[in-house]
Design a protein around this motif. Structure first.
Motif, PDB file in Angstrom:
ATOM      1  N   ARG A   1      65.764 -17.940  -1.169  1.00  0.00           N
ATOM      2  CA  ARG A   1      65.602 -16.924  -0.131  1.00  0.00           C
ATOM      3  C   ARG A   1      64.353 -17.168   0.694  1.00  0.00           C
ATOM      4  O   ARG A   1      64.338 -16.975   1.912  1.00  0.00           O
ATOM      5  CB  ARG A   1      65.546 -15.542  -0.784  1.00  0.00           C
ATOM      6  N   ASP A   2      63.287 -17.613   0.034  1.00  0.00           N
ATOM      7  CA  ASP A   2      62.036 -17.870   0.744  1.00  0.00           C
ATOM      8  C   ASP A   2      62.071 -19.193   1.505  1.00  0.00           C
ATOM      9  O   ASP A   2      61.104 -19.550   2.181  1.00  0.00           O
ATOM     10  CB  ASP A   2      60.861 -17.874  -0.240  1.00  0.00           C
ATOM     11  N   GLY A   3      63.170 -19.927   1.360  1.00  0.00           N
ATOM     12  CA  GLY A   3      63.307 -21.168   2.111  1.00  0.00           C
ATOM     13  C   GLY A   3      62.548 -22.342   1.528  1.00  0.00           C
ATOM     14  O   GLY A   3      62.357 -23.357   2.191  1.00  0.00           O
ATOM     15  N   LEU A   4      62.126 -22.227   0.268  1.00  0.00           N
ATOM     16  CA  LEU A   4      61.373 -23.319  -0.354  1.00  0.00           C
ATOM     17  C   LEU A   4      62.289 -24.294  -1.077  1.00  0.00           C
ATOM     18  O   LEU A   4      61.908 -25.424  -1.363  1.00  0.00           O
ATOM     19  CB  LEU A   4      60.341 -22.752  -1.338  1.00  0.00           C
ATOM     20  N   VAL A   5      63.498 -23.819  -1.383  1.00  0.00           N
ATOM     21  CA  VAL A   5      64.449 -24.615  -2.145  1.00  0.00           C
ATOM     22  C   VAL A   5      65.811 -24.548  -1.463  1.00  0.00           C
ATOM     23  O   VAL A   5      66.179 -23.509  -0.911  1.00  0.00           O
ATOM     24  CB  VAL A   5      64.532 -24.091  -3.600  1.00  0.00           C
ATOM     25  N   VAL A   6      66.527 -25.661  -1.499  1.00  0.00           N
ATOM     26  CA  VAL A   6      67.868 -25.686  -0.916  1.00  0.00           C
ATOM     27  C   VAL A   6      68.902 -25.842  -2.028  1.00  0.00           C
ATOM     28  O   VAL A   6      68.786 -26.730  -2.868  1.00  0.00           O
ATOM     29  CB  VAL A   6      68.019 -26.851   0.085  1.00  0.00           C
ATOM     30  N   ARG A   7      69.879 -24.961  -2.006  1.00  0.00           N
ATOM     31  CA  ARG A   7      70.929 -24.984  -3.014  1.00  0.00           C
ATOM     32  C   ARG A   7      72.207 -25.532  -2.401  1.00  0.00           C
ATOM     33  O   ARG A   7      72.628 -25.111  -1.324  1.00  0.00           O
ATOM     34  CB  ARG A   7      71.174 -23.559  -3.508  1.00  0.00           C
ATOM     35  N   THR A   8      72.822 -26.496  -3.079  1.00  0.00           N
ATOM     36  CA  THR A   8      74.065 -27.064  -2.577  1.00  0.00           C
ATOM     37  C   THR A   8      75.162 -26.893  -3.604  1.00  0.00           C
ATOM     38  O   THR A   8      75.038 -27.354  -4.742  1.00  0.00           O
ATOM     39  CB  THR A   8      73.899 -28.565  -2.270  1.00  0.00           C
ATOM     40  N   TYR A   9      76.219 -26.217  -3.189  1.00  0.00           N
ATOM     41  CA  TYR A   9      77.324 -25.945  -4.097  1.00  0.00           C
ATOM     42  C   TYR A   9      78.480 -26.899  -3.822  1.00  0.00           C
ATOM     43  O   TYR A   9      78.957 -27.001  -2.686  1.00  0.00           O
ATOM     44  CB  TYR A   9      77.779 -24.501  -3.924  1.00  0.00           C
ATOM     45  N   HIS A  10      78.927 -27.610  -4.856  1.00  0.00           N
ATOM     46  CA  HIS A  10      80.065 -28.508  -4.711  1.00  0.00           C
ATOM     47  C   HIS A  10      81.265 -27.886  -5.403  1.00  0.00           C
ATOM     48  O   HIS A  10      81.288 -27.778  -6.624  1.00  0.00           O
ATOM     49  CB  HIS A  10      79.760 -29.870  -5.367  1.00  0.00           C
ATOM     50  N   PRO A  11      82.271 -27.485  -4.611  1.00  0.00           N
ATOM     51  CA  PRO A  11      83.443 -26.816  -5.196  1.00  0.00           C
ATOM     52  C   PRO A  11      84.326 -27.805  -5.945  1.00  0.00           C
ATOM     53  O   PRO A  11      85.290 -28.325  -5.391  1.00  0.00           O
ATOM     54  CB  PRO A  11      84.146 -26.208  -3.980  1.00  0.00           C
ATOM     55  N   GLU A  12      83.970 -28.077  -7.173  1.00  0.00           N
ATOM     56  CA  GLU A  12      84.748 -28.993  -8.003  1.00  0.00           C
ATOM     57  C   GLU A  12      85.028 -28.299  -9.331  1.00  0.00           C
ATOM     58  O   GLU A  12      84.550 -27.197  -9.583  1.00  0.00           O
ATOM     59  CB  GLU A  12      83.946 -30.278  -8.294  1.00  0.00           C
ATOM     60  N   VAL A  13      85.791 -28.963 -10.194  1.00  0.00           N
ATOM     61  CA  VAL A  13      85.915 -28.493 -11.569  1.00  0.00           C
ATOM     62  C   VAL A  13      85.536 -29.624 -12.515  1.00  0.00           C
ATOM     63  O   VAL A  13      86.177 -30.672 -12.481  1.00  0.00           O
ATOM     64  CB  VAL A  13      87.348 -28.016 -11.898  1.00  0.00           C
ATOM     65  N   PRO A  14      84.545 -29.428 -13.315  1.00  0.00           N
ATOM     66  CA  PRO A  14      83.672 -28.233 -13.361  1.00  0.00           C
ATOM     67  C   PRO A  14      82.755 -28.168 -12.152  1.00  0.00           C
ATOM     68  O   PRO A  14      82.451 -29.191 -11.559  1.00  0.00           O
ATOM     69  CB  PRO A  14      82.866 -28.451 -14.649  1.00  0.00           C
ATOM     70  N   PRO A  15      82.321 -26.971 -11.822  1.00  0.00           N
ATOM     71  CA  PRO A  15      81.457 -26.777 -10.650  1.00  0.00           C
ATOM     72  C   PRO A  15      80.157 -27.561 -10.759  1.00  0.00           C
ATOM     73  O   PRO A  15      79.663 -27.794 -11.852  1.00  0.00           O
ATOM     74  CB  PRO A  15      81.194 -25.281 -10.650  1.00  0.00           C
ATOM     75  N   ARG A  16      79.646 -27.977  -9.620  1.00  0.00           N
ATOM     76  CA  ARG A  16      78.394 -28.712  -9.615  1.00  0.00           C
ATOM     77  C   ARG A  16      77.490 -28.120  -8.549  1.00  0.00           C
ATOM     78  O   ARG A  16      77.905 -27.920  -7.412  1.00  0.00           O
ATOM     79  CB  ARG A  16      78.661 -30.189  -9.318  1.00  0.00           C
ATOM     80  N   VAL A  17      76.274 -27.810  -8.946  1.00  0.00           N
ATOM     81  CA  VAL A  17      75.300 -27.233  -8.022  1.00  0.00           C
ATOM     82  C   VAL A  17      74.037 -28.065  -8.083  1.00  0.00           C
ATOM     83  O   VAL A  17      73.579 -28.419  -9.164  1.00  0.00           O
ATOM     84  CB  VAL A  17      74.973 -25.773  -8.393  1.00  0.00           C
ATOM     85  N   GLU A  18      73.523 -28.384  -6.930  1.00  0.00           N
ATOM     86  CA  GLU A  18      72.294 -29.168  -6.904  1.00  0.00           C
ATOM     87  C   GLU A  18      71.201 -28.432  -6.145  1.00  0.00           C
ATOM     88  O   GLU A  18      71.451 -27.796  -5.129  1.00  0.00           O
ATOM     89  CB  GLU A  18      72.551 -30.539  -6.285  1.00  0.00           C
ATOM     90  N   TYR A  19      70.013 -28.569  -6.675  1.00  0.00           N
ATOM     91  CA  TYR A  19      68.852 -27.945  -6.048  1.00  0.00           C
ATOM     92  C   TYR A  19      67.888 -29.029  -5.594  1.00  0.00           C
ATOM     93  O   TYR A  19      67.688 -30.019  -6.293  1.00  0.00           O
ATOM     94  CB  TYR A  19      68.151 -27.024  -7.039  1.00  0.00           C
TER      95      TYR A  19
END
Lengths: 123, 123
Positions: free
Chosen positions: A65-83
């Motif tokens: 929210r503060d814009g210090l980190v970027v979250r990327t969501y990959h719609p796969e199974v199993p789900p993958r999220v990268e920061y």
DNA sequence: CAGAATCCTGCCGGATACTG
DNA sequence: CAGTATCCGGCAGGATTCTG
């Protein structure tokens, strides 16, 4: 959170920055992202080891929210999220450098504590 | 307090410094002492305004123990106590300077928050 | 004035589930 | 895997009162 109601540090100009950058767990998280680059949730969880998933999520949300980190969501199974650290987050680098430079004074702090405790607190 | 048990920030090299310098209320106190020089308890109390005497005492004790603040007791009636920043505390100056320099990025944080809230958190 | 002592409360964060 | 939901205990910190 960390609204104006949370800032009892009236009239201190650097207080807002401290609120954003040095609230609980943010330094370990930002440091881990800065040091090891983009990584997923579990990697962060393992790297910080003592943090619980719930709290890690909370702090990551705040940092996002503060814009210090970027979250990327990959719609796969199993789900993958990268920061990863954002450009704004990277602008903290000199600050962190100053921090780690000051760590040379930590032994002095240790000695001060030992002396204080040795004389029973009161002089 | 602020012992090794309090550092869940495993493997983060700057964590110890953060513990010493950025624990609650320390920045406003150190800043007030740095900005307005040696002063007594009530002056600090009024300057920070939202702090209670109890908590102010606690934090001042901690800062004294860590060697960042020097407490001078004058045995008079009424008693007079003066606090000033130590040499070690003064060594934090460049750190605080870096902090206040980074405050130029605060508007970006504000904008990031507004954007995040506007899209309802999730992208 | 400069605290110490006491009581009391919020909420931060841990533990332990449960989902898509 | 990447979370959310729920319950729950500890303690940081506020309010109040009292002293040297």
């Amino acid at each position: 959170m960390i609204e104006s109601t949370t800032t009892p540090e009236q009239a201190c100009p650097i207080a807002p920055v401290v609120d954003v950058v040095f609230s609980r767990w943010t330094t370990p998280i930002l440091w881990a992202l800065h040091e090891f680059g983009r990584q997923r949730f579990v990697e962060l969880e393992r790297r910080i080891s003592t943090i619980t998933p719930k709290v890690l999520t909370q702090r990551l949300r705040q940092l996002e929210r503060d814009g210090l980190v970027v979250r990327t969501y990959h719609p796969e199974v199993p789900p993958r999220v990268e920061y990863e650290i954002s450009e704004l987050g990277r602008s903290l680098a000199p600050l962190f450098a100053a921090l780690s430079e000051w760590s040379v004074h930590l032994p002095e702090v240790e000695r001060a504590r030992a002396a204080y405790d040795a004389r029973g607190g009161r002089r």
